[in-house]
Design a protein around this motif. Structure first.
Motif, PDB file in Angstrom:
ATOM      1  N   HIS A 145      11.235   6.259  -5.939  1.00  0.00           N
ATOM      2  CA  HIS A 145      10.169   7.254  -5.959  1.00  0.00           C
ATOM      3  C   HIS A 145      10.691   8.688  -5.927  1.00  0.00           C
ATOM      4  CE1 HIS A 145       6.618   4.672  -5.622  1.00  0.00           C
ATOM      5  NE2 HIS A 145       7.324   3.901  -4.845  1.00  0.00           N
ATOM      6  N   ALA A 146      11.818   8.912  -5.267  1.00  0.00           N
ATOM      7  CA  ALA A 146      12.299  10.288  -5.085  1.00  0.00           C
ATOM      8  C   ALA A 146      13.824  10.332  -5.100  1.00  0.00           C
ATOM      9  CB  ALA A 146      11.763  10.852  -3.767  1.00  0.00           C
ATOM     10  N   PRO A 147      14.428  10.101  -6.266  1.00  0.00           N
ATOM     11  CA  PRO A 147      15.888  10.022  -6.322  1.00  0.00           C
ATOM     12  C   PRO A 147      16.608  11.332  -6.017  1.00  0.00           C
ATOM     13  CG  PRO A 147      14.960  10.033  -8.537  1.00  0.00           C
ATOM     14  CD  PRO A 147      13.814   9.896  -7.592  1.00  0.00           C
ATOM     15  N   HIS A 148      15.911  12.458  -6.109  1.00  0.00           N
ATOM     16  CA  HIS A 148      16.567  13.756  -5.927  1.00  0.00           C
ATOM     17  C   HIS A 148      16.156  14.461  -4.636  1.00  0.00           C
ATOM     18  CE1 HIS A 148      17.913  13.185  -9.997  1.00  0.00           C
ATOM     19  NE2 HIS A 148      16.678  13.168 -10.448  1.00  0.00           N
ATOM     20  N   THR A 149      15.446  13.745  -3.773  1.00  0.00           N
ATOM     21  CA  THR A 149      15.015  14.367  -2.526  1.00  0.00           C
ATOM     22  C   THR A 149      16.041  14.118  -1.428  1.00  0.00           C
ATOM     23  OG1 THR A 149      13.099  14.670  -1.082  1.00  0.00           O
ATOM     24  CG2 THR A 149      13.752  12.414  -1.569  1.00  0.00           C
ATOM     25  N   SER A 150      15.779  14.673  -0.247  1.00  0.00           N
ATOM     26  CA  SER A 150      16.709  14.560   0.882  1.00  0.00           C
ATOM     27  C   SER A 150      16.286  13.433   1.812  1.00  0.00           C
ATOM     28  CB  SER A 150      16.753  15.875   1.661  1.00  0.00           C
ATOM     29  OG  SER A 150      17.219  16.928   0.848  1.00  0.00           O
ATOM     30  N   MET A 172       0.815  -1.211   0.000  1.00  0.00           N
ATOM     31  CA  MET A 172       0.000   0.000   0.000  1.00  0.00           C
ATOM     32  C   MET A 172       0.853   1.266   0.000  1.00  0.00           C
ATOM     33  SD  MET A 172      -2.958   1.030   2.763  1.00  0.00           S
ATOM     34  CE  MET A 172      -1.842   1.353   4.123  1.00  0.00           C
ATOM     35  N   HIS A 173       2.037   1.210   0.606  1.00  0.00           N
ATOM     36  CA  HIS A 173       2.852   2.411   0.791  1.00  0.00           C
ATOM     37  C   HIS A 173       3.247   3.074  -0.522  1.00  0.00           C
ATOM     38  CE1 HIS A 173       4.247   1.226   5.112  1.00  0.00           C
ATOM     39  NE2 HIS A 173       3.008   1.653   5.061  1.00  0.00           N
ATOM     40  N   HIS A 174       3.401   2.279  -1.574  1.00  0.00           N
ATOM     41  CA  HIS A 174       3.829   2.854  -2.855  1.00  0.00           C
ATOM     42  C   HIS A 174       2.874   3.934  -3.349  1.00  0.00           C
ATOM     43  CE1 HIS A 174       7.219   0.201  -3.513  1.00  0.00           C
ATOM     44  NE2 HIS A 174       6.471  -0.834  -3.234  1.00  0.00           N
ATOM     45  N   ILE A 175       1.610   3.862  -2.936  1.00  0.00           N
ATOM     46  CA  ILE A 175       0.625   4.843  -3.373  1.00  0.00           C
ATOM     47  C   ILE A 175       0.943   6.219  -2.809  1.00  0.00           C
ATOM     48  CG2 ILE A 175      -1.831   5.468  -3.323  1.00  0.00           C
ATOM     49  CD1 ILE A 175      -2.472   2.523  -2.962  1.00  0.00           C
ATOM     50  N   PHE A 176       1.525   6.267  -1.596  1.00  0.00           N
ATOM     51  CA  PHE A 176       1.644   7.523  -0.860  1.00  0.00           C
ATOM     52  C   PHE A 176       3.068   8.096  -0.826  1.00  0.00           C
ATOM     53  CE2 PHE A 176      -1.922   5.135   1.085  1.00  0.00           C
ATOM     54  CZ  PHE A 176      -2.955   6.000   0.747  1.00  0.00           C
ATOM     55  N   LEU A 177       4.033   7.395  -1.383  1.00  0.00           N
ATOM     56  CA  LEU A 177       5.390   7.939  -1.440  1.00  0.00           C
ATOM     57  C   LEU A 177       5.468   8.936  -2.592  1.00  0.00           C
ATOM     58  CD1 LEU A 177       7.499   4.692  -0.836  1.00  0.00           C
ATOM     59  CD2 LEU A 177       6.719   6.380   0.838  1.00  0.00           C
ATOM     60  N   THR A 178       6.007  10.122  -2.324  1.00  0.00           N
ATOM     61  CA  THR A 178       5.989  11.203  -3.310  1.00  0.00           C
ATOM     62  C   THR A 178       7.395  11.571  -3.784  1.00  0.00           C
ATOM     63  OG1 THR A 178       5.955  12.793  -1.480  1.00  0.00           O
ATOM     64  CG2 THR A 178       3.849  12.198  -2.454  1.00  0.00           C
ATOM     65  N   ARG A 179       7.445  12.320  -4.881  1.00  0.00           N
ATOM     66  CA  ARG A 179       8.715  12.708  -5.499  1.00  0.00           C
ATOM     67  C   ARG A 179       9.440  13.777  -4.691  1.00  0.00           C
ATOM     68  NH1 ARG A 179       8.196  15.485  -9.504  1.00  0.00           N
ATOM     69  NH2 ARG A 179       5.950  15.884  -9.436  1.00  0.00           N
ATOM     70  N   THR A 180       8.685  14.592  -3.954  1.00  0.00           N
ATOM     71  CA  THR A 180       9.285  15.666  -3.171  1.00  0.00           C
ATOM     72  C   THR A 180       8.989  15.449  -1.696  1.00  0.00           C
ATOM     73  OG1 THR A 180       7.311  17.061  -3.383  1.00  0.00           O
ATOM     74  CG2 THR A 180       9.033  17.296  -5.067  1.00  0.00           C
TER      75      THR A 180
END
Length: 608
Positions: free
Chosen positions: A236-241, A193-201
């Motif tokens: 999901h977010a390769p450029h985030t912190s 389920m978590h994949h739905i809510f992980l964001t790019r930023t």
């Protein structure tokens, strides 16, 4: 009165400012101390006995410029706060240009008022009368005719709520950050389920138990969990912190450097931006002892204020749009694009493109849930994220921790509950009970669209593969493999593929259309008229079919669909097929005798 005039000008104009709202996501293995860490960050008392998180817990918090944390008020007027922020920004810019402007009011030298306290509307009427006497463009409220244009009507309504103290409050909060804290449950059943809510930023905080990473008996398992989460974040977010946080450090203070060394080796191949204090790659804390909690708060604050996404300039109309959407929360959990969303955006003069950009921003910042993978999902805007999460978590949960079967026995659904938790087959009656007969059709459709569920032999039963526990241990024959070793095979990929296959097979009008499903295996008696088997093994999904060329295009299209809709199109894999002439596995395009029919699956897959 001049402040009120500036306030009105701000609404009428197209000035922009930064939308200081960010999502912070706490991830990690179950029992690692994520919820305790969130409580510590919010300066709440440590609780040794704390129930594990079910699904995701969302907490809206605010961070002042003095690094003081607290939970956000339930009702937030984004438009008014944003307007005063723009006014404060304009004042600062004017001051820098040495232009004479009205100073922002302060509490200093404030004279005690002897006037009777009046409502904002009454106060505004007095202001309007004064301004009219001064030959300004404003007139008393009783002489103002409401604008015909709906956009102007919105401005008129907002002005009625103007508070003379608003600018003072905004000035004191000019550097305040709003952080939406998402505490993800650590049990494996939730990972799908978590994949739905992980964001790019946003900011990711990966929490782990330092004791388990140091202990030789639990080290390898802990490393696997860490690798899974690092890979998921990287996808999901390769450029985030990313902040790495190690808990229970008070118990192994003399072994911190060893843990740091293990962690550095584990993280060396990931491109995600890991923030460290220069000494260790992670932040060692202890929630019970309060060790390094202040340092963690500071690290989150610095990371948030340095985040480039938070510097995005946003218009006043977007904030008014957000307030309009969230204003429906008392009576609705979600809105439709063709209904209130379209109506509110049109009233504020937003183009379709601008509306969609605003919705994407609000989703990324954690204020709404707006999934866009398919047209059906795109048509829904969930304005109560916690409601959606809680609803899904009533179905996707760990029965050994979060379920009391006695509750089902009392309502005569004990057998239905056993079948769902053991075999992954949910009856319509059980779903109606779990969701309290509220929005059941919507939730079923959403789970199907996100490939968490599929029909199972009719509309009265559904298959939820994440519940399957029995593993297949027989001979694993296969003549095709999807090898994900170049990236990784995320939890939920195989389960979603099974969902699509079950839905696909259920639509084929054929007799003896039976199938067998296990946690890591699926057998279909008639898949495009053929016997087909799928299995999951380490970093591979294996396929076995008597005529592979007639099946591979369908399965491969499903894999592409899952990658695009759920995995941010970041997965990489090699499709290898057994060359019977040589007995070796080769890239399937390189085998000339392999016939693969040309299929147009777009319409079929979009409807699955």
């Amino acid at each position: 009165e001049r402040h009120r005039q500036q306030f009105l000008d701000t609404f009428k104009g197209r000035k922009t400012a930064e939308f200081s709202q960010l999502r912070v996501m706490f991830l990690g293995q179950g029992k690692a101390g994520k919820s305790a860490t969130v409580r510590s960050v919010l300066d709440k008392k440590f609780r040794p006995e704390w129930d594990s998180t079910v699904g995701v817990d969302v907490t809206d918090s605010k961070l002042s410029d003095s690094n003081r944390w607290g939970e956000e008020d339930q009702k937030v007027d984004f438009t008014a706060i944003f307007a005063t922020r723009i006014m404060s920004k304009r004042y600062k810019e004017s001051k820098n240009k040495d232009i004479q402007v009205v100073n922002i009011p302060t509490s200093k030298k404030k004279r005690k008022s002897t006037r009777k306290r009046v409502s904002p509307a009454q106060s505004l009427e007095h202001n309007c009368q004064t301004l009219d006497n001064e030959k300004n463009d404003f007139k008393p409220l009783d002489t103002i005719s409401k604008p015909r244009n709906k956009e102007k009507l919105q401005i008129f309504d907002i002005i009625h709520a103007y508070d003379n103290e608003m600018l003072l409050r905004a000035h004191s909060k000019r550097n305040e950050l709003a952080l939406s804290l998402w505490d993800f449950g650590g049990q494996e059943v939730f990972y799908t389920m978590h994949h739905i809510f992980l964001t790019r930023t946003g900011i990711y905080v990966l929490v782990f138990d330092t004791r388990q990473l140091f202990d030789l008996d639990t080290r390898e398992q802990t490393k696997r969990y860490l690798l899974f989460w690092l890979s998921s974040i990287n996808m999901h977010a390769p450029h985030t912190s990313l902040l790495l946080v190690g808990t229970f450090c008070a118990e192994i203070l003399d072994k911190i450097r060893t843990v740091d060394k293990i962690l550095r080796e584990l993280c060396k191949n990931f491109v995600v931006q890991i923030k460290s204090n220069g000494v260790f790659i992670f932040i060692p804390i202890d929630n019970k002892e309060g060790l390094n909690i202040k340092e963690l708060r500071t690290a989150i604050e610095i990371t948030a204020r340095e985040d480039q996404s938070i510097r995005q300039q946003v218009s006043m109309r977007w904030m008014a749009f957000l307030d309009e959407l969230l204003g429906h929360k008392k009576s609705k959990s979600y809105l439709t694009m063709g209904g209130k969303v379209h109506e509110n955006s049109r009233k504020l003069g937003l183009s379709t493109n601008e509306r969609d950009m605003a919705l994407q921003l609000f989703h990324e910042r954690g204020l709404i849930v707006h999934l866009t993978a398919t047209e059906a999902l795109r048509s829904i805007v969930v304005i109560k994220p916690q409601w959606l999460i809680d609803s899904l978590a009533k179905v996707i949960c760990d029965p050994g921790i979060h379920v009391d079967l006695e509750d089902f026995r009392k309502v005569g659904l004990e057998d239905d509950a056993h079948k769902m938790f053991k075999q992954g087959i949910a009856s319509r009656d059980l779903l109606e009970y779990l969701w309290n007969h509220d929005q059941v059709d919507f939730l079923v459709d959403l789970m199907k669209r996100t490939m968490l569920m599929s029909e199972y032999g009719g509309s009265d039963r559904c298959l939820i593969p994440s519940f399957l526990q029995d593993e297949y241990t027989g001979d694993d024959k296969f003549n095709c493999t999807f090898n994900f070793s170049e990236s990784f095979l995320p939890h939920g990929m195989f389960q979603r593929l099974v969902c699509l296959c079950v839905e696909y097979v259920s639509r084929e009008k054929a007799s003896n259309n039976s199938f067998t499903i296990r946690k890591n295996f699926a057998h279909f008696e008639r898949f495009r008229g053929l016997k087909v088997e799928l299995s999951e093994h380490e970093h591979m999904i294996r396929l076995n079919a008597s005529e592979i060329g007639d099946v591979i295009s369908v399965i491969l299209s499903m894999v592409f669909k899952i990658n695009s809709n759920v995995m941010n199109s970041r997965l990489k894999w090699r499709t290898l097929v057994l060359d019977e002439s040589t007995g070796t596995f080769e890239p399937w395009q390189d085998i000339p005798q392999l016939e693969s029919p040309a299929l147009n699956l777009d319409s079929i897959l979009d409807s699955l």
